[in-house]
Design a protein around this motif. Structure first.
Motif, mmCIF file in Angstrom:
data_model
loop_
_atom_site.group_PDB
_atom_site.id
_atom_site.type_symbol
_atom_site.label_atom_id
_atom_site.label_comp_id
_atom_site.label_asym_id
_atom_site.label_seq_id
_atom_site.Cartn_x
_atom_site.Cartn_y
_atom_site.Cartn_z
ATOM 1 N N ALA A 1 0.763 -1.143 -0.188
ATOM 2 C CA ALA A 1 -0.379 -0.138 0.249
ATOM 3 C C ALA A 1 0.468 0.972 -0.366
ATOM 4 N N GLY A 2 2.165 1.275 0.925
ATOM 5 C CA GLY A 2 3.245 2.198 0.340
ATOM 6 C C GLY A 2 2.462 3.344 1.631
ATOM 7 N N TRP A 3 2.999 4.251 1.947
ATOM 8 C CA TRP A 3 2.669 5.890 1.732
ATOM 9 C C TRP A 3 2.656 7.080 0.945
ATOM 10 N N VAL A 4 4.142 7.640 0.960
ATOM 11 C CA VAL A 4 4.201 8.444 -0.406
ATOM 12 C C VAL A 4 4.245 7.318 -1.798
ATOM 13 N N SER A 5 5.785 6.528 -1.947
ATOM 14 C CA SER A 5 5.495 5.696 -2.980
ATOM 15 C C SER A 5 4.034 5.092 -3.092
ATOM 16 N N GLY A 6 2.875 4.954 -2.451
ATOM 17 C CA GLY A 6 2.090 4.667 -2.949
ATOM 18 C C GLY A 6 0.853 5.503 -3.782
#
Length: 371
Positions: free
Chosen positions: A211-216
Motif C-alpha cells: 500500500a505504501g505511503w508516499v510511494s503509493g
C-alpha cells in the motif's frame, strides 16, 4: 575523540534493541515540552520515529570523523528546513532525546554516557543549524507533475518541473518528496533520475510493492497537473570528474534512477572513459528502463548495458542475481564503481567488488527502501 566515540557506541548498545521504546518516550516528552511541535509532524507517526533516530544515530557515529561529520550534518540541517525547525526546537529536542536515552537504557546508563551524548548533540545541532543558516535556497520547492507513466502495478516513472526557483542538484543525488494533497508532512527520499537541465525538470522512478505511503501516492494517485513538494538535494554518489578511470554502474530495480542520471551527465562531456552498466530485476517485465538505456547505448560508443533477470528463465540475456552477473565480468579493480538498489543487492555487490580488491574510496552506493 577516540574515547568520546567509544562512549557513544558503548552506550548505544544499551538502547539499540529498544528503538521503539526510545521513539515513544522521545515523542511523548517532546510534545509535552512543546505541544506546538506536534503540528510539524504527520498525523500518522508510524515510521517517523525510526527515520529521526536513524539520523541521530548516524550523526553520533560520525563524530570521530570531522570531515564527514561536518558535511553530513550541514546537509541534514539544510534538509530539516522543510520541517520549519528553528534553534529553539533543536534545544527542546535535545532535552527530550537525553531524557529518552536515560529512560530506555535503564540502570546501565552513567554520567559519562550522559555527558558524551550531551556533547554529541550540542555538536550535531550546531552543525545542522550552521548548514540551515548558510542555505540561501527555499526550504522546499513546489513542483508540477508533467508526466506520469505506469509500469505494471507497482512502478511509475514521473517527471515534474520545479516552480519559481531553480533547483540545483548533481547527478546521483536524491531529494525528499512530499505529496501534500494526499499525505501532508510526510516526506520520502527519491533519487533524481536525470541529469541537471535548464528546464528545471526532475524525473523520479518509484516502486511500491504494498500500500505504501508516499510511494503509493506517487504511483497510484498522483497525476499530471498535481503539485508536489521537493526538498534540497543530498547525497554523495556523484561523479568524480578528476578521475580518468573507467566506470562500473550496477543498478537493481528502481535503483536505476541515479545510475541513469550519472550516464546522462557523462554523456555531456565523456569521450575517453568506458562505462559499463549492469541492470538487474526479477523478470524482463521489471526491466522498465531498459529501452531508454539502449537508446543511450546507440548514441554513445563508450557505453555498454548488460541486463539480467533473477527469476525469468525465458529471458534472452544474463540470468541470476545482478551481483553474480557482475562477478562473471570482473575483475573491476581499476574502475570507479557506483551501486544502487535494495540493501541486500547493494551488500552482495559490495562483496563482489571487495573480492576484486576495488579500493573502498572508489565505490559509491545508495540503498532503496520500499515505503
Amino acid at each position: 575523540m577516540d574515547d568520546f566515540a567509544r562512549l557513544l557506541k558503548e552506550s548505544w548498545t544499551l538502547i539499540e534493541q529498544h528503538r521503539e521504546r526510545l521513539s515513544d518516550h522521545f515523542y511523548a516528552r517532546l510534545f509535552l515540552l512543546d505541544p506546538g511541535l506536534r503540528n510539524l509532524f504527520p498525523v500518522q507517526m508510524t515510521g517517523q520515529g525510526d527515520r529521526i533516530l536513524e539520523a541521530i544515530v548516524t550523526a553520533s557515529q560520525t563524530v570521530g570523523d570531522p570531515e564527514s561529520f561536518d558535511e553530513y550534518l550541514r546537509a541534514l540541517g539544510r534538509d530539516h528546513r522543510k520541517f520549519h525547525v528553528d534553534a529553539a526546537h533543536y534545544a527542546t529536542m535535545g532535552v527530550a532525546l537525553l531524557d529518552a536515552l536515560r529512560s530506555t537504557a535503564g540502570d546501565g546508563w552513567n554520567l559519562e554516557y550522559d555527558q558524551a551524548w550531551r556533547d554529541a548533540y550540542a555538536a550535531i545541532s550546531e552543525k545542522m543549524l550552521a548548514g540551515a543558516a548558510a542555505d540561501e535556497n527555499p526550504p522546499y520547492w513546489h513542483a508540477e507533475v508533467l508526466t506520469h507513466q505506469r509500469h505494471g502495478s507497482d512502478t511509475a516513472v514521473l517527471t515534474c518541473r520545479a516552480l519559481q526557483h531553480p533547483l540545483p542538484w548533481q547527478a546521483g543525488q536524491y531529494v525528499s518528496v512530499e505529496v501534500p494533497r494526499h499525505l501532508p508532512r510526510v516526506w520520502r527520499t527519491y533519487s533524481v533520475a536525470n541529469a541537471p537541465n535548464d528546464d528545471n525538470v526532475l524525473e523520479f522512478h518509484v516502486r511500491t510493492p504494498g500500500a505504501g505511503w508516499v510511494s503509493g501516492a506517487l504511483v497510484r494517485r498522483v497525476k499530471p497537473g498535481d503539485l508536489i513538494r521537493v526538498a534540497a538535494p543530498m547525497g554523495s554518489m556523484t561523479l568524480d570528474r578528476s578521475s580518468d578511470r573507467d566506470i562500473l554502474c550496477v543498478a537493481g530495480g528502481v535503483g536505476l534512477a541515479p545510475i541513469k542520471a550519472l550516464v546522462e551527465e557523462l554523456a555531456s562531456y565523456n569521450r575517453t572513459r568506458w562505462v559499463h552498466v549492469f541492470y538487474g530485476a526479477r523478470t524482463e517485465a521489471d526491466l522498465y528502463g531498459l529501452a531508454a538505456l539502449r537508446e543511450l547505448v546507440a548514441r554513445h560508443p563508450w557505453l555498454s548495458v548488460t541486463p539480467a533477470c533473477s527469476e525469468d528463465p525465458d529471458f534472452d540475456g544474463e540470468l541470476g542475481d545482478i551481483a553474480e552477473v557482475v562477478s562473471r565480468y570482473g575483475p573491476w579493480t581499476t574502475h570507479d564503481c557506483y551501486v544502487s538498489g535494495s540493501a541486500p543487492m547493494v551488500r552482495a555487490t559490495l562483496r563482489v567488488l571487495a573480492a576484486d580488491d576495488v579500493p573502498p574510496e572508489r565505490t559509491r552506493y545508495d540503498t532503496f527502501g520500499s515505503i
